[in-house]
Design an enzyme around this catalytic site. Structure first.
Site, PDB file in Angstrom:
ATOM      1  N   ARG A 134      39.551 -19.275  27.599  1.00 34.51           N
ATOM      2  CA  ARG A 134      38.272 -20.017  27.558  1.00 34.51           C
ATOM      3  C   ARG A 134      38.489 -21.480  27.938  1.00 34.51           C
ATOM      4  O   ARG A 134      37.805 -22.370  27.454  1.00 34.51           O
ATOM      5  CB  ARG A 134      37.603 -19.902  26.193  1.00 34.51           C
ATOM      6  N   TYR A 169      23.866 -12.665  30.095  1.00 35.62           N
ATOM      7  CA  TYR A 169      24.203 -14.062  30.424  1.00 35.62           C
ATOM      8  C   TYR A 169      22.950 -14.795  30.907  1.00 35.62           C
ATOM      9  O   TYR A 169      22.458 -14.550  32.019  1.00 35.62           O
ATOM     10  CB  TYR A 169      25.276 -14.145  31.514  1.00 35.62           C
ATOM     11  N   PRO A 226      40.944 -15.226  31.101  1.00 33.95           N
ATOM     12  CA  PRO A 226      42.394 -15.295  31.338  1.00 33.95           C
ATOM     13  C   PRO A 226      42.946 -16.707  31.129  1.00 33.95           C
ATOM     14  O   PRO A 226      44.160 -16.881  31.037  1.00 33.95           O
ATOM     15  CB  PRO A 226      42.525 -14.858  32.802  1.00 33.95           C
TER      16      PRO A 226
HETATM   17  P1  ATR Z   1      35.732 -17.112  30.641  1.00 35.35           P
HETATM   18  O1  ATR Z   1      36.261 -15.834  31.195  1.00 35.35           O
HETATM   19  O2  ATR Z   1      35.145 -16.919  29.293  1.00 35.35           O
HETATM   20  O3  ATR Z   1      34.868 -17.863  31.587  1.00 35.35           O
HETATM   21  P2  ATR Z   1      38.250 -18.549  31.141  1.00 35.35           P
HETATM   22  O4  ATR Z   1      38.230 -17.988  32.502  1.00 35.35           O
HETATM   23  O5  ATR Z   1      39.437 -18.278  30.299  1.00 35.35           O
HETATM   24  O6  ATR Z   1      36.990 -18.036  30.317  1.00 35.35           O
HETATM   25  O7  ATR Z   1      38.016 -20.124  31.158  1.00 35.35           O
HETATM   26  C1  ATR Z   1      36.848 -20.686  31.669  1.00 35.35           C
HETATM   27  C2  ATR Z   1      36.904 -22.170  31.404  1.00 35.35           C
HETATM   28  O8  ATR Z   1      38.019 -22.732  32.091  1.00 35.35           O
HETATM   29  C3  ATR Z   1      35.683 -22.937  31.858  1.00 35.35           C
HETATM   30  O9  ATR Z   1      35.334 -23.860  30.851  1.00 35.35           O
HETATM   31  C4  ATR Z   1      36.147 -23.649  33.121  1.00 35.35           C
HETATM   32  O10 ATR Z   1      35.503 -24.894  33.253  1.00 35.35           O
HETATM   33  P3  ATR Z   1      34.807 -25.359  34.665  1.00 35.35           P
HETATM   34  O11 ATR Z   1      33.586 -24.533  34.798  1.00 35.35           O
HETATM   35  O12 ATR Z   1      34.549 -26.786  34.408  1.00 35.35           O
HETATM   36  O13 ATR Z   1      35.829 -25.113  35.728  1.00 35.35           O
HETATM   37  C5  ATR Z   1      37.610 -23.862  32.846  1.00 35.35           C
HETATM   38  N1  ATR Z   1      38.440 -23.879  34.063  1.00 35.35           N
HETATM   39  C6  ATR Z   1      38.593 -22.899  34.967  1.00 35.35           C
HETATM   40  N2  ATR Z   1      39.495 -23.236  35.903  1.00 35.35           N
HETATM   41  C7  ATR Z   1      39.909 -24.482  35.609  1.00 35.35           C
HETATM   42  C8  ATR Z   1      40.832 -25.377  36.205  1.00 35.35           C
HETATM   43  N3  ATR Z   1      41.519 -25.072  37.297  1.00 35.35           N
HETATM   44  N4  ATR Z   1      41.007 -26.601  35.609  1.00 35.35           N
HETATM   45  C9  ATR Z   1      40.327 -26.932  34.503  1.00 35.35           C
HETATM   46  N5  ATR Z   1      39.446 -26.123  33.896  1.00 35.35           N
HETATM   47  C10 ATR Z   1      39.231 -24.911  34.432  1.00 35.35           C
END
Ligand code: ATR
Length: 327
Positions: free
Chosen positions: A209, A57, A206
């Site tokens: 994305r 990352y 979860p």
């Molecule tokens: P990963 O494990 O690949 O990070 P994820 O957990 O399924 O994927 O989702 C991450 C995404 O959800 C990110 O784009 C995050 O955006 P922010 O960094 O802007 O928060 C978004 N995300 C996480 N929690 C959120 C929430 N409560 N409301 C809106 N977007 C959210």
């Protein structure tokens, strides 16, 4: 919510951790360092004790960021990192998968330096190397355990067969895989193998994305130009609108619970059993604060029945190239 143990290791964490990838790469431009560190500090304040990063990352940048933010809190948190995906230092292009002992050792030394710690609590092979038998990789990992450089072993996106072979060498503490209302293919073989072998399942993405948070609209994906999700099959072409229509079910349940859709998606993951942990990714303290409230959302049978049919209707694979997962 009670802590959950990570496999048969000595590690115990709260069921909602923090996936740190998005601070550095893939989901648009890197977060400003001060904002990223403030979000990580907020996480600690809210009781988050499981932080997930990887060598790949930001090619070390994510580990450096996490190390800086977690300074002084080492004994309060579990740090998970991963090795095994090679990248071109100049272009960032993935050059291959390497589970050899020499490569793993070099990666581990680099991660320890970047994180500024003496030991990584949970160290995963990020993707399985088709050219190195898992037994050999496990032997290398065991050497790192005996030297105190890592505390517990994980495998990310392995098949049930690989997990069984690995566990025959030494207990694997956790399998990390994509797992959400939209991605449940691991329920066929991998989750049963985890249960049988006493391995925890760490669910990444979860929130699908981000799609399951309900923040995207049909008119506007709201993704910056550099966001990799433009090419992710579930966000691409006609799949996008069809998948968003499924999110409407999550939104309706959220309204009934006076909750955020992301909380419903996370509550579903947490309801899948004591052996399941989740590491939703967020770069924002406000979203993190909201996500943590998922711990008090209790889904009823009617909710679960409505949510259970979504994954079968999702359009598009988890990855454009699925050949690197579930090996
Ligand atoms: P990963 O494990 O690949 O990070 P994820 O957990 O399924 O994927 O989702 C991450 C995404 O959800 C990110 O784009 C995050 O955006 P922010 O960094 O802007 O928060 C978004 N995300 C996480 N929690 C959120 C929430 N409560 N409301 C809106 N977007 C959210």
């Amino acid at each position: 919510m009670q802590k959950r143990s990570i496999g048969q290791s000595a590690l115990n964490v709260h069921p909602i951790g923090l996936g740190c990838m998005g601070f550095s790469e893939f989901y648009g431009k890197p977060t400003e360092e001060a904002e990223a560190i403030a979000t990580i500090h907020k996480a600690i304040e809210l009781g988050v004790d499981h932080f997930d990063t990887a060598e790949m990352y930001g090619m070390g940048a994510n580990e450096k960021l996490l190390g800086k933010a977690l300074k002084g809190t080492r004994d309060k948190v579990v740090i998970a990192s991963k090795f095994g995906i090679g990248r071109d230092r100049k272009t960032g292009a993935v050059t291959g998968l390497d589970g050899s002992k020499a490569s793993m050792r070099a990666s581990c030394e680099g991660s320890l330096r970047a994180l500024g710690v003496d030991s990584i609590d949970l160290y995963y092979q990020h993707r399985m190397d088709p050219n190195t038998p898992i037994e050999e990789t496990m032997e290398g990992l065991l050497e790192l355990v005996s030297e105190g450089k890592i505390r517990a072993i994980g495998l990310s996106e392995c098949s049930a067969q690989t997990l069984r072979r690995a566990c025959a060498v030494h207990p694997v503490a956790a399998v990390q895989s994509e797992y959400s209302l939209f991605s449940r293919d691991i329920e066929d073989e991998i989750i049963p193998a985890c249960q049988e072998l006493g391995v925890s399942l760490v669910a990444y993405s979860p929130l699908g994305r981000g799609m399951l948070t309900g923040q995207y609209s049909r008119e506007d994906k709201g993704l910056s130009a550099s966001d990799y999700r433009h090419t992710q099959p579930r966000f691409a072409g006609d799949n996008y609108a069809d998948n968003l229509a499924l999110v409407d079910v999550v939104k309706a349940i959220a309204v009934r619970h006076d909750a955020h859709p992301a909380q419903i998606a996370l509550a579903w993951v947490l309801a899948q059993g004591e052996h399941v942990l989740s590491i939703p990714g967020t770069t924002k303290a406000s979203n993190l604060t909201s996500n943590m409230k998922a711990r008090s959302v209790v889904l009823d049978q009617d909710d679960l029945a409505q949510l259970s049919i979504l994954s079968a209707k999702v359009k598009g694979d988890r990855y454009g190239d699925m050949s690197v997962v579930n090996r």
